[in-house]
Design an enzyme around this catalytic site. Structure first.
Site, PDB file in Angstrom:
ATOM      1  N   HIS A 318       0.928  -1.302   0.051  1.00 20.26           N
ATOM      2  CA  HIS A 318       0.048  -0.058  -0.163  1.00 20.26           C
ATOM      3  C   HIS A 318       0.945   1.241  -0.048  1.00 20.26           C
ATOM      4  O   HIS A 318       1.821   1.354   0.740  1.00 20.26           O
ATOM      5  CB  HIS A 318      -0.818  -0.096   1.426  1.00 20.26           C
ATOM      6  N   ARG A 338      -6.464  10.301  -0.532  1.00 20.98           N
ATOM      7  CA  ARG A 338      -6.205  10.959  -1.831  1.00 20.98           C
ATOM      8  C   ARG A 338      -7.393  11.099  -3.015  1.00 20.98           C
ATOM      9  O   ARG A 338      -7.383  11.925  -3.677  1.00 20.98           O
ATOM     10  CB  ARG A 338      -4.978  10.168  -2.652  1.00 20.98           C
TER      11      ARG A 338
HETATM   12  O1  MEZ Z   1      -8.920  -2.235  -0.663  1.00 20.04           O
HETATM   13  C1  MEZ Z   1      -8.121  -1.587   0.263  1.00 20.04           C
HETATM   14  O2  MEZ Z   1      -7.013  -2.660   0.300  1.00 20.04           O
HETATM   15  C2  MEZ Z   1      -8.323  -0.585   0.935  1.00 20.04           C
HETATM   16  C3  MEZ Z   1      -9.950  -0.095   1.180  1.00 20.04           C
HETATM   17  C4  MEZ Z   1      -7.490   0.271   1.626  1.00 20.04           C
HETATM   18  C5  MEZ Z   1      -7.528   1.605   1.950  1.00 20.04           C
HETATM   19  O3  MEZ Z   1      -6.642   2.317   1.259  1.00 20.04           O
HETATM   20  O4  MEZ Z   1      -8.428   2.273   2.430  1.00 20.04           O
END
Ligand code: MEZ
Length: 493
Positions: A318, A338
Site C-alpha cells: 500500500h 487521496r
Molecule cells: O482495498 C483496500 O485495500 C483498502 C480499502 C484500503 C484503503 O486504502 O483504504
C-alpha cells in the site's frame, strides 16, 4: 517533536501549496509506468525469492519467507493424530472467521448445510476489520460492470483470470445490496443515495464506504449475523493440516486448540479455506498494515494438500503506510485521503505522480523518491514522502476531514498531529497478497476436489496488482458463492 530537517520539509510543502506549483496532476504514460516498475517495484527484487522444491508449483519462485513456510513440515505432525476420533462432523467446514469466512457461513447456513467456522483468533480478527476506504461496485448510471472490469484488468497488468474478474464485477452491485440489507451503514446522501468516491485506477466514482472504517463496519455486521443465526464458531483454534480421503479429496482438517494445544479432528463433506493473506510475515523486511493472524496459513494448508498456487510471487505494497510517528509505523493511511484531494509531494514540495495512480505505481514512485536513502525510513530527517492532508479541507471545505475520515484524524491526533493543519509522512507498507490458491469460478480449487477457497487466500481474481476496494468486494462475492456452492456440493458427497 520534529527534527530541524523535518521542519524544513514541512515548510517546503507549505510553500509549494502557496505557490501552487505542486498541484499539476499528471498521470504517467504506459511507457513511463513500465520503466518505473521495472526498476523500482519490490516484486523485481528477485534475489529475495526462492524456488519451490515440491508440489504443483515446483520450480517456481516465491518470496523466501513463503517458500520456507511451504517447505517446512507441519508444525505438529498430523500423522500422530487418531483420525477416527472425530470431534466435529459437518457438511461445510470453514477455516477462517474474517469477511470471506463469515459470508460463506451465512450462505451455507441459508442453504441448510451444517456449517462450522474455525478460527485461530476470534471471529472478526481479520484484515477485513482493518480495511478503511471502501468497497467497489458499478451501480451508478454512468458506470457499468464492463467499465469496472476494464479498470481492474488493466490495474492488474492484464493478468487476472477473466472469468473470476467478470464474476467479481458483475456480482458487485448485488453484494452491496446484500450488505445494505444486513445493516451495513454505508455513507448516504440525505435522499438515501449512496455516496461514492474514486480510488486509485478507477475511472468512475464507485467506492462505497462507511467513512474510513468500511471494513470494520462490514465485519461488525457479518459477525452479528453469524452469531444471531447460531452458526457454530470455534475460536482460538487453528487448522494445522487438511485431511484428504482415499481419493485425494478434501474431507476435513486436523485442528489445534491454541490455548490447550489439544488436537482434534473435524470431518467435513466440503472445506472452505478463508484464512486471509500473509502480510504479517513482513516480507522483504517491510512494515505491514496487516493484523497478527495474516501468516499464510491458507496457502500452506492448501498447497501441502496439493492445491495449485497462482501468482504467489506478487505482493501488494500500500503506497501510504504511516512513516511517523514510530508507534504507528506501517499503519494504513487510507487511499481515500487521496480521493478526497490529498496529494503526495516529495521533500521539495513537488508532486511526482498522479495521486490516483494504481497502488503498484504509487508505491514504486514513493520508493524512487526516497531511493537516495541508504536503508530504512529516516523519519527524523524528512527524507520521505509527504501526504498533504490539509488539501482535503482546502478542496472540500472545513469539516470534510472530520466528516469523511474521522478515524484517521483521531489516530494522528492521539500523537499530537492535526491532519487538518499539517501533512503527514508516508512510506509503502505491506498490505495484500495478490496471489494465492487457484480456483474455478465456483470457488473450488482447480486440482483438489471438495476444497473451496475465498478471500485473500485466492489467487488470480485481481491479476498481479489489486485496485482499492476490490478486496472487500471479493470477500463478499467469492465468500458467498463458496458458501452456496460448498453447501450444494456437500449434498453429493
Ligand atoms: O482495498 C483496500 O485495500 C483498502 C480499502 C484500503 C484503503 O486504502 O483504504
Amino acid at each position: 517533536m520534529y527534527s530541524e530537517n523535518f521542519q524544513k520539509s514541512l515548510k517546503a510543502v507549505e510553500e509549494a501549496r502557496k505557490e501552487n506549483i505542486a498541484y499539476e496532476p499528471k498521470r504517467m504514460t504506459a511507457e513511463e509506468k513500465e520503466k518505473l516498475l521495472a526498476s523500482y517495484h519490490p516484486d523485481y527484487k528477485k534475489s529475495e525469492f526462492k524456488k519451490l522444491s515440491f508440489g504443483p508449483n515446483k520450480g517456481e519462485e516465491v518470496p523466501i519467507e513463503l517458500c520456507d513456510m511451504l517447505e517446512a513440515h507441519s508444525r505438529i505432525s498430523a500423522k500422530d493424530v487418531d483420525l477416527s476420533n472425530i470431534k466435529y462432523d459437518v457438511d461445510v467446514l470453514i477455516i477462517g472467521g474474517g469477511g470471506a469466512g463469515t459470508s460463506a457461513a451465512i450462505e451455507a447456513d441459508n442453504a441448510g448445510a451444517k456449517t462450522m467456522i474455525v478460527t485461530k483468533l476470534r471471529m472478526g480478527d481479520a484484515n477485513t476489520m482493518m480495511a478503511e476506504g471502501g468497497i467497489q461496485a458499478a451501480d451508478k448510471p454512468n458506470d457499468s460492470p464492463a467499465i469496472h472490469f476494464v479498470d481492474a484488468f488493466g490495474g492488474g497488468h492484464y493478468a487476472a483470470k477473466r472469468e473470476l474478474l467478470a464474476k467479481l464485477v458483475c456480482d458487485a452491485p448485488e453484494a452491496i445490496g446484500w450488505l445494505n440489507e444486513l445493516g451495513v451503514e454505508f455513507d448516504k446522501e440525505p435522499d438515501g443515495t449512496m455516496i461514492t468516491t474514486h480510488g486509485g485506477g478507477t475511472s468512475r466514482k464507485r467506492m462505497h464506504a462507511a467513512k474510513d472504517y468500511s471494513g470494520a463496519e462490514i465485519m461488525r455486521t457479518l459477525r452479528d449475523e453469524v452469531l444471531n443465526r447460531g452458526i457454530e464458531v470455534v475460536d482460538f483454534t487453528s487448522a494445522i493440516e487438511l485431511i484428504l480421503d482415499e481419493n485425494g479429496k478434501a474431507a476435513g482438517a486436523v485442528l489445534m486448540n491454541m490455548e490447550t494445544k489439544e488436537l482434534m479432528v473435524a470431518r467435513a463433506k466440503t472445506v472452505i479455506i478463508a484464512t486471509g493473506g500473509a502480510g504479517r510475515m513482513h516480507y522483504q523486511g517491510f512494515p505491514t498494515s496487516n493484523h497478527y493472524g495474516a501468516t499464510a496459513d491458507g496457502l500452506v494448508l492448501g498447497y501441502r494438500a496439493g492445491a495449485k498456487l497462482l501468482y504467489a510471487d506478487t505482493l501488494q505494497y500500500h503506497p501510504t503506510g504511516a512513516a511517523f510517528p514510530q508507534q504507528i509505523f506501517g499503519a494504513l493511511v487510507t487511499e481515500k485521503v487521496r480521493s478526497l484531494g490529498a496529494k503526495l509531494v516529495n521533500r521539495d514540495g513537488k508532486v511526482f505522480m498522479h495521486p490516483l495512480e494504481t497502488r503498484d505505481v504509487a508505491a514504486a514512485s514513493i520508493i524512487r523518491e526516497c531511493s537516495d536513502r541508504k536503508e530504512g525510513v529516516d523519519t527524523g530527517s524528512g527524507d520521505a514522502v509527504w501526504l498533504d492532508t490539509p488539501m482535503i479541507e482546502a478542496i472540500g471545505g472545513e469539516g470534510t476531514i472530520e466528516k469523511r475520515i474521522p478515524a484517521m484524524m483521531r489516530m494522528f491526533a492521539s500523537y499530537g498531529i492535526d491532519i487538518r493543519k499539517e501533512p503527514i509522512l508516508v512510506y509503502p507498507t505491506l498490505h495484500y497478497q495478490n496471489g494465492g490458491l487457484d480456483i474455478n469460478v465456483d470457488g473450488m480449487t482447480t486440482n483438489v476436489e471438495n476444497l473451496y477457497v475465498a478471500g485473500e487466500a485466492v489467487g488470480g481474481i485481481h491479476g498481479r496488482n489489486r485496485l482499492m476496494g476490490n478486496s472487500l468486494l471479493d470477500i463478499i462475492v467469492f465468500g458467498r458463492s463458496a458458501g452456496k456452492n460448498a453447501a450444494a456440493h456437500s449434498k453429493d458427497v
